[in-house]
Design an enzyme around this catalytic site. Sequence first.
Site, PDB file in Angstrom:
ATOM      1  N   SER A   1     -27.644 -44.705  -1.315  1.00 52.36           N
ATOM      2  CA  SER A   1     -26.920 -45.316  -2.428  1.00 52.36           C
ATOM      3  C   SER A   1     -27.108 -46.830  -2.368  1.00 52.36           C
ATOM      4  O   SER A   1     -27.466 -47.386  -1.319  1.00 52.36           O
ATOM      5  CB  SER A   1     -25.427 -44.988  -2.331  1.00 52.36           C
ATOM      6  OG  SER A   1     -24.647 -45.789  -3.191  1.00 52.36           O
TER       7      SER A   1
ATOM      8  N   TYR B   1     -16.771 -44.309   1.514  1.00 50.81           N
ATOM      9  CA  TYR B   1     -18.033 -43.878   0.894  1.00 50.81           C
ATOM     10  C   TYR B   1     -19.167 -44.805   1.311  1.00 50.81           C
ATOM     11  O   TYR B   1     -20.268 -44.358   1.661  1.00 50.81           O
ATOM     12  CB  TYR B   1     -17.877 -43.876  -0.625  1.00 50.81           C
ATOM     13  CG  TYR B   1     -19.145 -43.515  -1.380  1.00 50.81           C
ATOM     14  CD1 TYR B   1     -19.484 -42.189  -1.599  1.00 50.81           C
ATOM     15  CD2 TYR B   1     -19.987 -44.507  -1.873  1.00 50.81           C
ATOM     16  CE1 TYR B   1     -20.649 -41.854  -2.289  1.00 50.81           C
ATOM     17  CE2 TYR B   1     -21.148 -44.180  -2.562  1.00 50.81           C
ATOM     18  CZ  TYR B   1     -21.472 -42.855  -2.777  1.00 50.81           C
ATOM     19  OH  TYR B   1     -22.630 -42.536  -3.460  1.00 50.81           O
TER      20      TYR B   1
END
Length: 249
Positions: free
Chosen positions: A140, A153
Site C-alpha cells: 500500500s 493498518y
Amino acid sequence: MMQLFDLKGRRALITGSSQGIGFALAQGLAAAGAQVVLNGRDRAKLADAAAKIAGAETLAFDATDHAEVRAAVDAFDAHSPIDILVNNAGMQHRAPLEDFPEDAFQRLLQTNIASVFNVGQAVARHMIARGKGKIINIASVQTALARPSIAPYTATKGAVGNLTKGMATDWAKHGLQCNAIAPGYFDTPLNAALVADPTFSAWLEKRTPAGRWGRVEELQGACIFLASDASSFVNGHILYVDGGITASL
C-alpha cells in the site's frame, strides 16, 4: 518483445479476488493469458466473480488459517501447479489510535500479514521444488506513509513490504521472484467511505500529482509485469502505483 509479458500456460492464484483490486488483477492476468484461480471465503461470491472471467477456477479457503491454507494449496497444486501467487487479501479499520479496538488490531494482523505468510509459504514450497515461481504481495501507499486513524493498518502494510524483501532474500536462490505492488488511493469497496466523502476526495485530488483517484484497472499492467518473464531479475522490489503521491510533498 511482447512475448516477455505473455502468461499463456501459467496458473495464477489471487487471494481475496471476488471483488475490488483482487478481481481487477485477476481480470488483467487472464487477459494476458493466465489461467486464474480466484480465492476467498464466500463460495457464492467466488462463483459469481468466476462467471465473469472465462475459464476462471475457484479455490475457497480462509487465508488467515495456516492449516487450512496448507491443506487447500497442497491438494490443489498436486494436480494444478500454481506458477503465480498474488497475495491480495486485506482489510481496513479506522479509529483513533488511542481508542483502537484490540480485536480489530488482531484482525488486521491476521488478515493483512499472517495471510501473506500463510499462503506465501504454502505456495512457495511447491515453487521451490519446481525451481521457479512468481509471488506478488499487495502492499500500500501506507507501506511508506501514514495518515490519522489507520496506524495499525499502516503497520501491517509496512510489514508486508519487509516480508516481501525477506521472501526475495530467502527464495531468489530457488528461482522465485518475490515483489510487491503498493497501490495509492483507488476507488474500491475498501475505500468506499473515503470516496463518498467530498472533503477527503478534494484533499486527495490536491495531494496527488495526478489529481484524481486511481482506477483499479491501472494496477493490471504492474501485476502482469511482475508476473511475467519481463521481471526475471526484479526481486524484493516494491512498485508504487500511486499517481505520484509518494514522490511529492
